[in-house]
Design a protein around this motif. Structure first.
Motif, PDB file in Angstrom:
ATOM      1  N   LEU A  84       0.824  -1.206   0.000  1.00 20.99           N
ATOM      2  CA  LEU A  84       0.000   0.000   0.000  1.00 20.99           C
ATOM      3  C   LEU A  84       0.860   1.259   0.000  1.00 20.99           C
ATOM      4  CD1 LEU A  84      -2.920  -0.887   2.424  1.00 20.99           C
ATOM      5  CD2 LEU A  84      -3.053  -0.463  -0.020  1.00 20.99           C
ATOM      6  N   PHE A  85       1.968   1.191   0.747  1.00 22.00           N
ATOM      7  CA  PHE A  85       2.878   2.339   0.779  1.00 22.00           C
ATOM      8  C   PHE A  85       3.412   2.638  -0.621  1.00 22.00           C
ATOM      9  CE2 PHE A  85       3.791   1.854   5.467  1.00 22.00           C
ATOM     10  CZ  PHE A  85       3.407   3.135   5.783  1.00 22.00           C
ATOM     11  N   LEU A  86       3.670   1.544  -1.374  1.00 20.93           N
ATOM     12  CA  LEU A  86       4.312   1.720  -2.675  1.00 20.93           C
ATOM     13  C   LEU A  86       3.317   1.966  -3.801  1.00 20.93           C
ATOM     14  CD1 LEU A  86       7.077  -1.007  -2.309  1.00 20.93           C
ATOM     15  CD2 LEU A  86       7.327   1.479  -2.148  1.00 20.93           C
ATOM     16  N   LEU A  87       2.038   1.837  -3.497  1.00 14.88           N
ATOM     17  CA  LEU A  87       1.011   1.975  -4.523  1.00 14.88           C
ATOM     18  C   LEU A  87       1.133   3.274  -5.328  1.00 14.88           C
ATOM     19  CD1 LEU A  87      -0.873  -0.306  -4.998  1.00 14.88           C
ATOM     20  CD2 LEU A  87      -2.680   0.912  -3.799  1.00 14.88           C
ATOM     21  N   PRO A  88       1.352   4.394  -4.656  1.00 16.08           N
ATOM     22  CA  PRO A  88       1.475   5.642  -5.431  1.00 16.08           C
ATOM     23  C   PRO A  88       2.661   5.600  -6.394  1.00 16.08           C
ATOM     24  CG  PRO A  88       1.229   6.093  -3.091  1.00 16.08           C
ATOM     25  CD  PRO A  88       1.416   4.621  -3.229  1.00 16.08           C
ATOM     26  N   VAL A  89       3.727   4.909  -5.975  1.00 18.48           N
ATOM     27  CA  VAL A  89       4.903   4.809  -6.845  1.00 18.48           C
ATOM     28  C   VAL A  89       4.543   4.018  -8.096  1.00 18.48           C
ATOM     29  CG1 VAL A  89       7.297   4.041  -6.998  1.00 18.48           C
ATOM     30  CG2 VAL A  89       6.376   4.876  -4.814  1.00 18.48           C
ATOM     31  N   PHE A  90       3.820   2.897  -7.889  1.00 19.72           N
ATOM     32  CA  PHE A  90       3.390   2.088  -9.028  1.00 19.72           C
ATOM     33  C   PHE A  90       2.517   2.922  -9.963  1.00 19.72           C
ATOM     34  CE2 PHE A  90       3.677  -1.804  -6.091  1.00 19.72           C
ATOM     35  CZ  PHE A  90       5.016  -1.987  -6.436  1.00 19.72           C
ATOM     36  N   ALA A  91       1.588   3.630  -9.360  1.00 22.40           N
ATOM     37  CA  ALA A  91       0.662   4.421 -10.160  1.00 22.40           C
ATOM     38  C   ALA A  91       1.433   5.451 -10.984  1.00 22.40           C
ATOM     39  CB  ALA A  91      -0.350   5.116  -9.250  1.00 22.40           C
ATOM     40  N   TRP A  92       2.451   6.023 -10.355  1.00 24.31           N
ATOM     41  CA  TRP A  92       3.262   7.026 -11.018  1.00 24.31           C
ATOM     42  C   TRP A  92       4.019   6.412 -12.206  1.00 24.31           C
ATOM     43  CZ3 TRP A  92       8.751   7.516 -11.148  1.00 24.31           C
ATOM     44  CH2 TRP A  92       9.200   8.748 -11.634  1.00 24.31           C
ATOM     45  N   MET A  93       4.569   5.174 -11.945  1.00 18.74           N
ATOM     46  CA  MET A  93       5.320   4.505 -13.006  1.00 18.74           C
ATOM     47  C   MET A  93       4.404   4.149 -14.167  1.00 18.74           C
ATOM     48  SD  MET A  93       8.320   2.245 -11.213  1.00 18.74           S
ATOM     49  CE  MET A  93       7.310   0.855 -11.000  1.00 18.74           C
ATOM     50  N   LYS A  94       3.198   3.697 -13.816  1.00 13.72           N
ATOM     51  CA  LYS A  94       2.236   3.338 -14.841  1.00 13.72           C
ATOM     52  C   LYS A  94       1.934   4.556 -15.723  1.00 13.72           C
ATOM     53  CE  LYS A  94      -2.155   1.527 -14.441  1.00 13.72           C
ATOM     54  NZ  LYS A  94      -3.205   1.080 -13.519  1.00 13.72           N
ATOM     55  N   GLY A  95       1.783   5.662 -15.037  1.00 15.38           N
ATOM     56  CA  GLY A  95       1.499   6.898 -15.759  1.00 15.38           C
ATOM     57  C   GLY A  95       2.644   7.288 -16.673  1.00 15.38           C
ATOM     58  N   LYS A  96       3.880   6.988 -16.242  1.00 19.64           N
ATOM     59  CA  LYS A  96       5.066   7.317 -17.035  1.00 19.64           C
ATOM     60  C   LYS A  96       5.141   6.449 -18.282  1.00 19.64           C
ATOM     61  CE  LYS A  96       7.615  10.527 -15.358  1.00 19.64           C
ATOM     62  NZ  LYS A  96       8.594  11.449 -15.866  1.00 19.64           N
ATOM     63  N   LEU A  97       4.842   5.133 -18.059  1.00 13.27           N
ATOM     64  CA  LEU A  97       4.973   4.176 -19.152  1.00 13.27           C
ATOM     65  C   LEU A  97       3.991   4.504 -20.274  1.00 13.27           C
ATOM     66  CD1 LEU A  97       5.537   0.793 -17.287  1.00 13.27           C
ATOM     67  CD2 LEU A  97       7.161   2.044 -18.709  1.00 13.27           C
ATOM     68  N   ARG A  98       2.785   4.798 -19.834  1.00 14.13           N
ATOM     69  CA  ARG A  98       1.782   5.171 -20.830  1.00 14.13           C
ATOM     70  C   ARG A  98       2.209   6.496 -21.461  1.00 14.13           C
ATOM     71  NH1 ARG A  98      -3.391   5.624 -17.823  1.00 14.13           N
ATOM     72  NH2 ARG A  98      -3.220   3.505 -17.055  1.00 14.13           N
ATOM     73  N   SER A  99       2.295   6.538 -22.753  1.00 17.54           N
ATOM     74  CA  SER A  99       2.561   7.840 -23.360  1.00 17.54           C
ATOM     75  C   SER A  99       1.390   8.727 -23.026  1.00 17.54           C
ATOM     76  CB  SER A  99       2.682   7.696 -24.889  1.00 17.54           C
ATOM     77  OG  SER A  99       1.514   7.096 -25.397  1.00 17.54           O
ATOM     78  N   ARG A 100       1.658   9.976 -22.812  1.00 19.48           N
ATOM     79  CA  ARG A 100       0.604  10.746 -22.159  1.00 19.48           C
ATOM     80  C   ARG A 100      -0.208  11.637 -23.101  1.00 19.48           C
ATOM     81  NH1 ARG A 100       5.138  14.405 -19.252  1.00 19.48           N
ATOM     82  NH2 ARG A 100       6.593  12.672 -19.003  1.00 19.48           N
TER      83      ARG A 100
END
Lengths: 324, 508
Positions: free
Chosen positions: B484-500
């Motif tokens: 749960l602590f790392l969830l925001p990090v994952f979300a951030w990485m996901k957002g990075k991977l997806r071209s925006r």
């Protein structure tokens, strides 16, 4: 005329007699607001249960005109409560239930500036006893087994207790020294919690008061191995005393009520009367018997002398283990 | 079925006219005690303890339990109406309850709180009825390491939420942790962070002081500023029709309510925790699992339902360790325990065997207390709404007085009143700068519990942090917390991977 004399004299005599017998309490001081009844330990422990019993007895028999409000101040092995009482110097509406951290905490922390001999000696309600406890599932049935098991576990043997430099740690140190053990002492908040740690097998042993372990003992979860008393306790007749086992060591915990330093003499006398009456009630006497409590009601200069003696003993014990 | 027999027997006791009367009276009294800031269930039960000498022991304990119960319902009222938590257990209810009231939805918030409390209370009593002994074993299995893992989970539910500004959330948590460290160190007994040797800091900073300051005073300053001195009248209204409509929309919050009930109950049965951490955790989890996490803190009924369900469930839950182990799970149960001792009802493992009649009478009365608390609560909603319709110029001084009294009452120390005023101003400024305040409150509640349990566990393990991961219960909890602590990090990485294609700065 004669009848008039009689009607005037009789009530007068009655009033005088009543005054004499009831002492200063009737004519003298009464609390003007609810009394802060500080408990020097956490909720659910021996001191806490006892304080709440006293409060209930006072309410039930209407021994005081104002309610006694229990307030737990368990922080820092009683330091929080002691400092609070010191701050209340001269206050007539703050009293406290104490245990032996009354001696040990000021000795260990001179910085608190607490001198317990200045506290108002209201009454010693009882002396609580200690036993050595283990969980039934360990299969340990006597002190020899215990020593063997604790020795082989070394510092992995966990002794749970109620605070740093308090009764439980003194007893742990005594056991470590007397039997050449290296048990590790881990403090928890309140004796109730300590008892639970043993029942839940998070600790290997404890030195709880009977009142704290009684529930688990009756349910067959925990076993008392030996008592730190003069004689065997009727309630745990199978547990020998450490004296019998050749270690001449007896240790009690006071259950006393003290007033804030500088409390007025009238208020002190008032509380003394209240708690003397509490001591004499059926409820209190029954509780003492049921929980293996000992000792007579002690007050005034006798109580102060007792404190002085106990304080010196604790000073020696603490020096012995290098805490001060 | 044996349990059913016992329960029927218990109902026979609970429905005796005297006991029934005591339950109803106790619920009504508790409701008002809970609704008064500073006069929580602890004080209520303590003050009324002596009154119970007039009735037989079972009736007396039933009465006290009913007050406890009613106070859990009542705590929500001042949280919603005035923005001041009526009791520590109702702090989380303020987060969304107050915004709802400001939007003129006070009746809806109150109904949501009442129904959620009812569901939470009922689910927990059923759990209590069916699984008391095995749950007592769960409580026993929780040692220091498990407790710390649970506290980490509670923090994680708040920080890993996403949507909020993470650095500001962290700042808020840490300032709360610093406040929670003030006072005497539990393990060594040394005073810590005693600012300028002011003696008032020795007893630490009570989180109710922080909560009243931030939410009571801070809220008032905020309202004064936003209304610019205009005399505002709340849009709150209530009609029978609206109440019925509100009851209908209950299904939108059912998920949060049920989750809060179970979570609250399990946190409640753990000896050290109690209803306050339970309700805060429930709020965090409700936000995580909600379809509209972004509306939390802005008046989402789920944010009222979850903590209210949880605090009622936890109050039943905390009776479990009290009755079965003799260890109170909350301050109020500690006083109940004292009451039981005087009547010779010694709590502990033997109570269920030696005093069956008492135990089952109490359990049955909890079912009854639930029903009556709900009825009384709903019946009084029009009266509460009327209070809210008072002009702000009249309401504000009342709130101010209640804040001061509520802060002074528990410790009777003026020191705490000054702190409330300071926290009020600081809270107002933080709010203007858009710092989330709830994490600070969470930290000051959970900080001391987390610190003590961590240090105890580390003492036992000789300083090895593996103790939190090795043990069968604490391990999984700890891993969940980490994820749960790392969830925001994952979300951030996901957002990075997806071209925006989406514009940057969008809420996730």
């Amino acid at each position: 005329m004669k009848t008039l004399c009689k009607t005037a004299v009789v009530p007068a005599v009655v009033i005088v007699v009543a005054l004499v017998f009831s002492g200063i309490a009737v004519a003298g001081w009464e609390p003007k607001k609810p009394v802060d009844f500080i408990i020097m330990a956490g909720k659910g422990g021996g001191a806490d249960k006892m304080a709440r019993l006293m409060q209930s007895v006072i309410e039930k028999h209407k021994l005081a005109s104002k309610p006694f409000i229990p307030i737990n101040k368990p922080g820092g092995s009683g330091a929080e409560a002691l400092v609070h009482l010191k701050q209340k110097t001269g206050d007539d509406h703050t009293i406290m239930v104490t245990l032996n951290s009354f001696y040990t905490t000021p000795l260990r922390q001179p910085g608190l500036g607490v001198d317990v001999m200045t506290f108002a000696p209201i009454g010693r309600m009882a002396e609580d006893t200690f036993l050595l406890w283990v969980h039934k599932d360990t299969g340990i049935m006597n002190v020899d087994d215990f020593v063997k098991a604790a020795k082989s576990a070394g510092n992995k043997w966990i002794m749970a207790g109620t605070g740093k430099g308090q009764e439980d740690q003194l007893l742990t140190n005594f056991l470590n020294k007397a039997y050449g053990l290296d048990m590790k002492y881990v403090p928890f908040k309140g004796g109730g919690r300590v008892a639970k740690e043993l029942a839940g097998k998070h600790a290997n042993s404890t030195v709880n008061n009977p009142s704290e372990q009684l529930g688990f003992y009756e349910a067959g979860n925990t076993v008392p191995l030996a008592a730190f008393t003069q004689d065997r306790l009727p309630l745990f007749a199978n547990a020998p005393t450490f004296r019998e086992l050749g270690k001449d060591f007896v240790y009690f915990m006071q259950r006393s009520v003290v007033g804030a330093p500088g409390m007025s003499k009238e208020a002190e006398e008032y509380y003394r009367n209240v708690f003397k009456k509490v001591f004499q009630t059926e409820e209190w006497q029954g509780y003492m018997k049921k929980k293996s409590l000992q000792g007579e009601f002690l007050t005034g200069s006798d109580l102060k002398a007792y404190w002085k003696r106990e304080k010196d003993i604790h000073e020696t014990m603490l020096k012995d283990i290098g805490e001060i | 079925m044996e349990i059913l027999d016992h329960l029927i027997q218990g109902f026979a006791i609970a429905f005796q006219p005297l006991n029934l009367g005591l339950v109803i009276f106790g619920c009504a009294l508790g409701l008002f005690i809970g609704a008064m800031p500073g006069l929580g269930s602890v004080n209520g039960v303590a003050i009324l303890l002596p009154m119970t000498f007039l009735v037989p022991p079972t009736g007396a304990i039933i009465f006290l339990a009913a007050i406890y119960y009613g106070a859990m319902y009542g705590g929500a009222i001042s949280s919603i109406m005035l923005g001041i938590p009526g009791a520590s257990t109702a702090v989380a209810t303020t987060f969304d309850g107050r915004p709802m009231a400001l939007q003129g939805l006070a009746d809806k918030a109150l109904i949501t709180a009442a129904t959620a409390s009812f569901v939470g209370g009922t689910i927990s009593v059923i759990l209590f009825t069916l699984f008391a002994p095995p749950l007592a074993a769960v409580a026993l299995a929780f040692g220091a390491a498990e407790e710390f893992a649970l506290m980490m989970l509670a923090f994680a539910t708040f920080i890993g939420l996403g949507g909020d500004d993470i650095p500001k959330t962290l700042f808020s948590i840490f300032i709360g942790l610093v406040f929670s460290a003030v006072g005497l160190d539990i393990i060594s007994g040394q005073p810590r962070l005693i600012f300028a040797d002011i003696p008032g800091f020795l007893h630490g900073i009570n989180f109710l002081v922080l909560a009243i300051g931030i939410y009571g005073i801070g809220e008032m300053l905020w309202t004064i500023e936003s209304s610019k001195g205009d005399v505002q009248i709340s849009q709150a209204t209530v009609t029978v029709r609206r109440i019925i409509d509100d009851l209908r929309t209950f299904k939108h919050t059912i998920k949060a309510t049920v989750m809060g009930s179970f979570l609250g109950y399990f946190v409640g049965i753990l000896p050290a925790a109690g209803a306050t951490p339970g309700s805060l955790m429930a709020y965090g989890v409700a936000k995580t699992i909600s379809k509209h996490p972004e509306s939390f803190g802005k008046g989402n009924p789920e944010g009222v339902a979850a903590p209210e369900a949880a605090n009622n469930a936890a109050s039943t839950g905390s009776m479990l360790p009290m009755l079965t182990l003799g260890i109170p799970g909350s301050p109020t149960t500690a006083i109940l325990l004292g009451g039981m001792v005087i009547w010779g009802l010694e709590p502990g493992p033997m109570l269920f065997i030696e005093h069956q009649e008492f135990v089952w009478g109490l359990i049955a009365s909890l079912y009854v207390a639930n029903v009556f608390s709900l009825l009384i609560n709903v019946a009084f909603i029009p009266a509460f709404i009327w209070v809210l319709r008072l002009p702000f110029t009249i309401l504000a001084p009342i709130i101010f007085v209640l804040c001061i009294v509520g802060g002074y009452a528990p410790t009777q120390d003026m020191h705490d009143v000054w702190l409330i005023l300071i926290f009020g101003v600081v809270g107002y400024l933080m709010r203007k700068l858009e710092y989330p305040l709830a994490p600070a409150v969470l930290a000051i509640v959970l900080g001391p519990l987390a610190e003590t349990s961590m240090r105890q566990a580390l003492l036992i393990s000789n300083g090895s942090f593996m103790v939190f991961f090795e043990r069968p219960i604490s391990g999984p909890i700890m891993v969940t917390a980490m994820v749960l602590f790392l969830l925001p990090v994952f979300a951030w990485m996901k957002g990075k991977l997806r071209s925006r294609p989406a514009p940057p700065g969008e809420e996730q």
